[in-house]
Scaffold this motif. Structure first.
Motif, PDB file in Angstrom:
ATOM      1  N   UNK A  54      35.311  35.576  43.111  1.00 19.49           N
ATOM      2  CA  UNK A  54      36.331  34.841  43.860  1.00 19.49           C
ATOM      3  C   UNK A  54      35.607  33.730  44.617  1.00 19.49           C
ATOM      4  N   UNK A  55      36.068  32.509  44.474  1.00 18.78           N
ATOM      5  CA  UNK A  55      35.400  31.410  45.174  1.00 18.78           C
ATOM      6  C   UNK A  55      36.424  30.464  45.783  1.00 18.78           C
ATOM      7  N   UNK A  56      35.992  29.795  46.829  1.00 17.34           N
ATOM      8  CA  UNK A  56      36.844  28.826  47.524  1.00 17.34           C
ATOM      9  C   UNK A  56      36.249  27.441  47.304  1.00 17.34           C
ATOM     10  N   UNK A  57      36.937  26.607  46.529  1.00 17.80           N
ATOM     11  CA  UNK A  57      36.400  25.295  46.176  1.00 17.80           C
ATOM     12  C   UNK A  57      36.250  24.380  47.388  1.00 17.80           C
ATOM     13  N   UNK A  58      36.990  24.663  48.464  1.00 18.42           N
ATOM     14  CA  UNK A  58      36.833  23.865  49.691  1.00 18.42           C
ATOM     15  C   UNK A  58      35.460  24.092  50.311  1.00 18.42           C
ATOM     16  N   UNK A  59      34.859  25.258  50.016  1.00 19.12           N
ATOM     17  CA  UNK A  59      33.543  25.583  50.551  1.00 19.12           C
ATOM     18  C   UNK A  59      32.439  25.397  49.522  1.00 19.12           C
ATOM     19  N   UNK A  60      32.768  25.559  48.250  1.00 21.10           N
ATOM     20  CA  UNK A  60      31.783  25.368  47.172  1.00 21.10           C
ATOM     21  C   UNK A  60      32.368  24.418  46.122  1.00 21.10           C
ATOM     22  N   UNK A  61      32.448  23.126  46.418  1.00 19.07           N
ATOM     23  CA  UNK A  61      33.093  22.182  45.499  1.00 19.07           C
ATOM     24  C   UNK A  61      32.389  22.039  44.158  1.00 19.07           C
ATOM     25  N   UNK A  62      31.086  22.368  44.098  1.00 22.34           N
ATOM     26  CA  UNK A  62      30.325  22.208  42.855  1.00 22.34           C
ATOM     27  C   UNK A  62      30.140  23.521  42.098  1.00 22.34           C
ATOM     28  N   UNK A  63      30.907  24.548  42.462  1.00 26.29           N
ATOM     29  CA  UNK A  63      30.741  25.850  41.819  1.00 26.29           C
ATOM     30  C   UNK A  63      31.184  25.793  40.359  1.00 26.29           C
ATOM     31  N   UNK A  64      30.333  26.318  39.480  1.00 30.28           N
ATOM     32  CA  UNK A  64      30.657  26.391  38.055  1.00 30.28           C
ATOM     33  C   UNK A  64      30.786  27.872  37.662  1.00 30.28           C
ATOM     34  N   UNK A  65      31.952  28.251  37.269  1.00 34.49           N
ATOM     35  CA  UNK A  65      32.217  29.646  36.944  1.00 34.49           C
ATOM     36  C   UNK A  65      31.490  30.049  35.665  1.00 34.49           C
ATOM     37  N   UNK A  66      30.726  31.156  35.677  1.00 37.10           N
ATOM     38  CA  UNK A  66      30.079  31.633  34.452  1.00 37.10           C
ATOM     39  C   UNK A  66      31.126  31.964  33.390  1.00 37.10           C
ATOM     40  N   UNK A  67      30.826  31.627  32.166  1.00 37.30           N
ATOM     41  CA  UNK A  67      31.803  31.798  31.083  1.00 37.30           C
ATOM     42  C   UNK A  67      32.114  33.265  30.818  1.00 37.30           C
ATOM     43  N   UNK A  68      31.147  34.150  31.071  1.00 35.51           N
ATOM     44  CA  UNK A  68      31.325  35.566  30.728  1.00 35.51           C
ATOM     45  C   UNK A  68      31.922  36.391  31.864  1.00 35.51           C
ATOM     46  N   UNK A  69      32.272  35.763  32.970  1.00 33.02           N
ATOM     47  CA  UNK A  69      32.756  36.487  34.146  1.00 33.02           C
ATOM     48  C   UNK A  69      34.162  36.022  34.515  1.00 33.02           C
ATOM     49  N   UNK A  70      35.027  36.959  34.862  1.00 27.63           N
ATOM     50  CA  UNK A  70      36.360  36.593  35.340  1.00 27.63           C
ATOM     51  C   UNK A  70      36.242  35.894  36.689  1.00 27.63           C
ATOM     52  N   UNK A  71      36.882  34.740  36.814  1.00 21.61           N
ATOM     53  CA  UNK A  71      36.785  33.973  38.059  1.00 21.61           C
ATOM     54  C   UNK A  71      38.176  33.615  38.578  1.00 21.61           C
ATOM     55  N   UNK A  72      38.291  33.668  39.898  1.00 22.53           N
ATOM     56  CA  UNK A  72      39.535  33.290  40.559  1.00 22.53           C
ATOM     57  C   UNK A  72      39.207  32.325  41.696  1.00 22.53           C
ATOM     58  N   UNK A  73      39.899  31.213  41.699  1.00 25.83           N
ATOM     59  CA  UNK A  73      39.748  30.272  42.804  1.00 25.83           C
ATOM     60  C   UNK A  73      40.776  30.632  43.872  1.00 25.83           C
TER      61      UNK A  73
END
Length: 259
Positions: A54-73
């Motif tokens: 789980x990531x917050x783009x307001x805090x990590x604008x350059x975050x790149x979600x790994x392709x093999x992991x489920x990600x939620x913004x």
């Protein structure tokens, strides 16, 4: 495609909160929560597998979600609800647990081990693991545990050392047999019938055994010990926080071994 979550009522957020709050949920699902980039980096390096991020783009604008992991913004307000502290760079992950036992430990010729009997406060355990990492301890063994190794407060207070220091849980009887089979000297920290810690040899294979601040060690450990050691108490209070005591004893062993 990364799914966005803006509601605290989202089932994924509810599960994350349950994992943070309940050890029964962590046992049932085989998942635990890691918060922060540094802690997550240590976790990955130790071979743990990430299930969900789980990531917050307001805090990590350059975050790149790994392709093999489920990600939620998640939105800022959702992140503020699920985050324990505000300085974790906007990333929280659900991670798969690993079940290590005593015989999974890889010990050298003269190992230095810390054994903790029934120490229940996650913050103290985390602080001890942090000191254990700094002192290069071979392993931390938690006997008859009153908290689980994946308690979020333990992980937070260890600042990632929960993943850098080999750590297992077991019963005291199992641990004693393990140490005796390997000729590892057992030193119990106690006030009664004891010698000053710096007068005790810790250069051979050594296990420093500590109990709770309130009750100390049980008779099982006291009777099994090869030696009893104590830290001199020169004030009016007769005990230190267990994490402070552990750090003092660990670094005495380090000092002796660097001569």
């Amino acid at each position: 495609m990364t799914e966005q979550i803006t509601s605290l009522q989202n089932p994924k957020i509810k599960q994350l909160l349950m994992l943070q709050q309940k050890s029964s949920e962590r046992r049932k699902t085989g998942l635990f929560v890691v918060e922060g980039q540094q802690e997550l980096s240590h976790c990955l390096h130790a071979g743990y597998k990430i299930d969900t991020v789980f990531f917050c783009s307001a805090l990590v604008p350059d975050f790149h979600a790994p392709a093999s992991v489920r990600c939620f913004e998640v939105s800022r307000n959702v992140y503020e609800k699920i985050a324990y502290r505000g300085s974790t760079e906007g990333i929280i992950a659900e991670v798969r647990t690993k079940n290590m036992c005593l015989h999974d430990l890889s010990l050298g010729k003269n190992p230095l081990i810390v054994v903790l009997e029934r120490v229940e406060k996650p913050g103290n355990l985390g602080a001890i693991l942090r000191s254990a990492d700094a002192a290069g301890i071979d392993a931390v063994i938690i006997c008859d545990p009153l908290t689980d190794l994946y308690n979020p407060n333990l992980i937070r207070s260890s600042v990632g050392a929960a993943f850098t220091v080999p750590c297992v849980t077991c019963f005291s009887e199992e641990c004693i047999a393990f140490l005796k089979q390997r000729n590892i000297k057992i030193l119990t920290a106690q006030l009664q019938d004891s010698h000053l810690y710096y007068d005790t040899d810790m250069t051979c294979g050594t296990a420093i055994v500590m109990g709770t601040e309130h009750d100390g060690l049980t008779d099982l450990w006291r009777k099994t010990a090869d030696a009893h050691i104590r830290i001199p108490m020169l004030g009016q209070i007769d005990s230190l926080n267990v994490s402070v005591s552990a750090a003092i004893l660990m670094f005495e062993a380090v000092r002796q071994r660097q001569k």
